[in-house]
Design an enzyme around this catalytic site. Structure first.
Site, PDB file in Angstrom:
ATOM      1  N   GLU A  36       0.880  -1.172   0.000  1.00  0.00           N
ATOM      2  CA  GLU A  36       0.000   0.000   0.000  1.00  0.00           C
ATOM      3  C   GLU A  36       0.916   1.220   0.000  1.00  0.00           C
ATOM      4  O   GLU A  36       1.801   1.325   0.855  1.00  0.00           O
ATOM      5  CB  GLU A  36      -0.852  -0.021   1.278  1.00  0.00           C
ATOM      6  CG  GLU A  36      -1.922   1.024   1.268  1.00  0.00           C
ATOM      7  CD  GLU A  36      -2.690   1.089   2.588  1.00  0.00           C
ATOM      8  OE1 GLU A  36      -2.585   0.159   3.403  1.00  0.00           O
ATOM      9  OE2 GLU A  36      -3.391   2.098   2.774  1.00  0.00           O
ATOM     10  N   ARG A 262       4.912 -12.861   9.846  1.00  0.00           N
ATOM     11  CA  ARG A 262       5.600 -11.574   9.674  1.00  0.00           C
ATOM     12  C   ARG A 262       7.013 -11.673  10.214  1.00  0.00           C
ATOM     13  O   ARG A 262       7.274 -12.428  11.150  1.00  0.00           O
ATOM     14  CB  ARG A 262       4.918 -10.495  10.515  1.00  0.00           C
ATOM     15  CG  ARG A 262       3.580 -10.067  10.083  1.00  0.00           C
ATOM     16  CD  ARG A 262       3.066  -9.017  11.064  1.00  0.00           C
ATOM     17  NE  ARG A 262       3.607  -7.718  10.757  1.00  0.00           N
ATOM     18  CZ  ARG A 262       3.067  -6.892   9.866  1.00  0.00           C
ATOM     19  NH1 ARG A 262       1.996  -7.256   9.207  1.00  0.00           N
ATOM     20  NH2 ARG A 262       3.603  -5.721   9.640  1.00  0.00           N
ATOM     21  N   LYS A 272       4.597   0.854   9.047  1.00  0.00           N
ATOM     22  CA  LYS A 272       4.744   2.127   8.329  1.00  0.00           C
ATOM     23  C   LYS A 272       4.104   3.263   9.119  1.00  0.00           C
ATOM     24  O   LYS A 272       4.628   4.382   9.141  1.00  0.00           O
ATOM     25  CB  LYS A 272       4.056   2.029   6.961  1.00  0.00           C
ATOM     26  CG  LYS A 272       4.864   1.287   5.932  1.00  0.00           C
ATOM     27  CD  LYS A 272       4.151   1.348   4.593  1.00  0.00           C
ATOM     28  CE  LYS A 272       3.634  -0.005   4.189  1.00  0.00           C
ATOM     29  NZ  LYS A 272       2.400  -0.023   3.440  1.00  0.00           N
TER      30      LYS A 272
HETATM   31  P1  ATP Z   1       2.539  -1.841   7.607  1.00  0.00           P
HETATM   32  O1  ATP Z   1       1.766  -2.216   8.831  1.00  0.00           O
HETATM   33  O2  ATP Z   1       3.949  -1.544   7.894  1.00  0.00           O
HETATM   34  O3  ATP Z   1       1.865  -0.790   6.789  1.00  0.00           O
HETATM   35  P2  ATP Z   1       1.438  -3.671   5.821  1.00  0.00           P
HETATM   36  O4  ATP Z   1       1.369  -5.139   5.932  1.00  0.00           O
HETATM   37  O5  ATP Z   1       0.191  -2.912   6.021  1.00  0.00           O
HETATM   38  O6  ATP Z   1       2.572  -3.173   6.765  1.00  0.00           O
HETATM   39  P3  ATP Z   1       1.636  -3.439   3.006  1.00  0.00           P
HETATM   40  O7  ATP Z   1       2.133  -2.308   2.214  1.00  0.00           O
HETATM   41  O8  ATP Z   1       0.206  -3.749   2.923  1.00  0.00           O
HETATM   42  O9  ATP Z   1       2.098  -3.195   4.486  1.00  0.00           O
HETATM   43  O10 ATP Z   1       2.497  -4.744   2.736  1.00  0.00           O
HETATM   44  C1  ATP Z   1       2.917  -5.259   1.506  1.00  0.00           C
HETATM   45  C2  ATP Z   1       3.274  -6.704   1.698  1.00  0.00           C
HETATM   46  O11 ATP Z   1       4.317  -6.826   2.655  1.00  0.00           O
HETATM   47  C3  ATP Z   1       2.095  -7.484   2.246  1.00  0.00           C
HETATM   48  O12 ATP Z   1       1.986  -8.694   1.543  1.00  0.00           O
HETATM   49  C4  ATP Z   1       2.451  -7.700   3.687  1.00  0.00           C
HETATM   50  O13 ATP Z   1       1.874  -8.864   4.176  1.00  0.00           O
HETATM   51  C5  ATP Z   1       3.969  -7.753   3.640  1.00  0.00           C
HETATM   52  N1  ATP Z   1       4.557  -7.380   4.924  1.00  0.00           N
HETATM   53  C6  ATP Z   1       4.351  -6.258   5.630  1.00  0.00           C
HETATM   54  N2  ATP Z   1       5.003  -6.278   6.805  1.00  0.00           N
HETATM   55  C7  ATP Z   1       5.666  -7.455   6.843  1.00  0.00           C
HETATM   56  C8  ATP Z   1       6.526  -8.087   7.802  1.00  0.00           C
HETATM   57  N3  ATP Z   1       6.828  -7.496   8.964  1.00  0.00           N
HETATM   58  N4  ATP Z   1       7.022  -9.302   7.509  1.00  0.00           N
HETATM   59  C9  ATP Z   1       6.722  -9.895   6.345  1.00  0.00           C
HETATM   60  N5  ATP Z   1       5.926  -9.365   5.404  1.00  0.00           N
HETATM   61  C10 ATP Z   1       5.394  -8.163   5.644  1.00  0.00           C
HETATM   62 MG    MG Z   2      -1.121  -1.525   5.847  1.00  0.00          MG
END
Ligand code: ATP
Ligand code: MG
Length: 561
Positions: A36, A262, A272
């Site tokens: 995102e 994760r 983020k």
């Molecule tokens: P954040 O909470 O930091 O915004 P998110 O999961 O909402 O993380 P996205 O931009 O939606 O962030 O993530 C893109 C991809 O990265 C998704 O498939 C998500 O599952 C993966 N991802 C995010 N954080 C992790 C993590 N700590 N370990 C492994 N994969 C991750």
């Molecule tokens: Mg997110």
């Protein structure tokens, strides 16, 4: 046709099964990385990128990048660009073109209409609060909306009016008609479209209704022909909804969601939202502050893509959440730089040493290897003269036990040059050390027979007359390694003393390096020249220290005291 490969983890085992059963045409594999664009990527995303692209590479498949841009108020092109740069820097190639969930807004709207026609979605007039309050909980079923049984015609008309901008934000929404008594709360008629009069960074004001992630994601996957939609564990309970939404898609080959744990790393915040908070509060200099666990911060700190990919290989892919020690990441960068980074000398925190029996006007050059582990990296000439600098911490007037560095009356070797004996300490009025006086034993020059004489300590040094002034930035962790959840907000835990800038002295060889070059300052760690460097002002970031046996002994001594 894809042959089965040895599975490195449970996800690959699932892929192997699909290949064995010929689930997808030509046994193809297409994964995607779906960030995102609401912030910069962090170390957790590195794992997701390595996993998705790694599978793409291994199975001769491909990997899409798709921005999940269904949330126009939080998203920005700045983030889109940084994310693409990060993926490229890690060394991966996505299948062109870059995709955006917003590319599919027209199709997604049609899918929603189809669900309405199938009697599987309805327009709800309840407020968000009412919807929330009637969801029930794990013990209690939810309550059906009074608008749940609207006719298909009425739903289609209202949904179209939502799209046309007839209603205000939150006045109505579209919900999936599933089961308000489902034991899985996710399945209790989730909202799939909401009204939001906001300008989208790509579609502008074309839309005032936006699909929710849970609806947009499976259908975007399906439209792109994704085979394996790999996501983190928190989506496990949403997998039934993922599959439910795919009812709207008629294609034969449907994507499959597989969840993994994760990545969490000690000292690193992997959210983020939280990282943005730190940037906005000015706790760090920006998203790419070298202390930040963002990819851009880690890159600027001096880590290499190879070290991050190696790290991901080492940690593997698990099904249960876990915490990886940051020292493993540090191990990976040391391993990678060991053979790549040339060694040069710099004194981080200098004190002046005068070699009283050395001629005042003489400069000689001693030969030093650029990397003792890699002969091919050659050697260089390092100037040596009467005035030199050594580290303040390499001198102790009243040495403690096992201190084998410079101390009055004792000898040490100056790396690559001579053995010197410390004769005298000259103090300033305030009692601080002005300079240290030593005498050189001229028979002990490195590389000559007399050099055989053993002394216990060897120090690095810099010739004062030829020294280059540099700033070195030394970092500590933003969050302490032994942090536990003590109820405090993370913002209170951030170490605001995690950056120390030192005025240091480097040997002239540093002038041969440019921004982005990495090297080891002998005994002091691996460093990179930072982008803040300007003509005549070199700034070096410490990437990682070397393992310091002295620090260990010192710690033990402190404990034993
Ligand atoms: P954040 O909470 O930091 O915004 P998110 O999961 O909402 O993380 P996205 O931009 O939606 O962030 O993530 C893109 C991809 O990265 C998704 O498939 C998500 O599952 C993966 N991802 C995010 N954080 C992790 C993590 N700590 N370990 C492994 N994969 C991750
Ligand atoms: Mg997110």
């Amino acid at each position: 046709m894809e042959e089965n490969k040895t599975a490195a983890n449970f996800i690959e085992a699932e892929i192997n099964k699909d290949i064995a059963n010929h689930v997808y045409s030509n046994d193809r594999v297409l994964t995607r990385f779906p960030p995102e664009p609401n912030g910069y990527l962090h170390i957790g995303h590195v794992k997701s990128i390595c996993l998705n692209f790694g599978i793409g590479e291994k199975y001769h498949g491909e990997t899409n990048v798709r921005f999940d841009d269904t949330n126009p108020t939080k998203e920005d092109v700045e983030y889109v660009n940084s994310i693409l740069e990060d993926v490229k820097w890690l060394g991966f190639k996505w299948k062109e073109p870059v995709h955006y969930a917003s590319d599919y807004f027209p199709e997604l709207y049609e899918f929603a209409c189809k669900l309405i026609r199938m009697g599987l979605a309805y327009v709800d007039d309840q407020t968000g609060q009412e919807i929330h309050d009637t969801r029930g909980d794990l013990e209690h079923p939810g309550k059906e909306s009074p608008w749940r049984n609207r006719s298909v015609e009425e739903n289609l008309k209202l949904f179209q009016e939502m799209k046309e901008g007839k209603y205000k934000d939150g006045e109505r929404c579209l919900r999936a008609k599933i089961d308000m008594a489902s034991p899985n709360v996710v399945m209790r008629d989730p909202v799939i479209y909401r009204i939001l009069h906001a300008t989208h960074h790509r579609t502008g004001d074309t839309w005032c209704i936006y699909p929710l992630y849970d609806f947009a994601h499976p259908l975007s996957d399906a439209l792109e022909g994704i085979t394996h939609s790999i996501c983190t564990l928190e989506f496990e309970e949403r997998r039934p909804l993922y599959n439910w939404c795919l009812q709207a898609y008629e294609g034969k080959e449907k994507p499959r969601q597989i969840e993994f744990a994760r990545l969490n790393v000690t000292t690193m915040i992997t959210s983020k939202r939280k990282l943005r908070k730190m940037v906005e509060a000015g706790l760090v200099s920006g998203w790419d502050d070298p202390r930040m666990p963002t990819i851009s911060g880690i890159r600027r700190r001096g880590y290499t893509p190879e070290s991050l990919r190696h790290f991901c290989d080492l940690i593997g892919v698990a099904k249960a959440d876990n915490m990886v020690d940051v020292s493993l990441l540090e191990y990976c960068i040391r391993e990678d730089l060991k053979a790549k980074a040339p060694r040069i000398m710099a004194v981080i925190d200098p004190v002046k040493v005068v070699l009283t029996n050395y001629p005042a006007d003489k400069v000689e050059y001693v030969t030093m290897e650029n990397n003792p582990e890699v002969e091919a990296m050659g050697s260089r000439q390092v100037p040596f003269s009467r005035n030199i600098y050594i580290e303040k911490e390499d001198f102790m007037e009243n040495p403690v036990k096992k201190f084998f560095r410079m101390t009055p009356g004792k000898e040490v070797r100056l790396k690559g040059a001579y053995i010197v004996k410390c004769d005298e300490v000259v103090k300033n009025e305030d009692g601080s050390i002005k300079e240290i006086h030593c005498t050189v034993d001229f028979d002990t020059r490195s590389g000559t027979p007399g050099a055989d004489r053993k002394v216990k300590g060897t120090l690095h040094w810099v010739c004062a007359d030829k020294a280059v002034d540099i700033d070195t930035r030394l970092y500590d962790y933003l969050i302490p390694p032994d942090d536990t959840d003590d109820g405090r907000d993370f913002m209170e835990k951030v170490n605001t003393h995690s950056l120390v800038v030192m005025h240091s002295k480097a040997e002239p060889a540093i002038l041969d390096y440019k921004i982005g070059d990495r090297f080891q300052f002998l005994r002091k760690g691996y460093f990179i020249i930072d982008k803040d460097t300007t003509e005549g002002h070199i700034v070096c970031n410490r990437i990682v220290g070397l393992r310091d046996s002295w620090a260990k002994i010192q710690k033990k001594q402190d404990k034993d005291k």
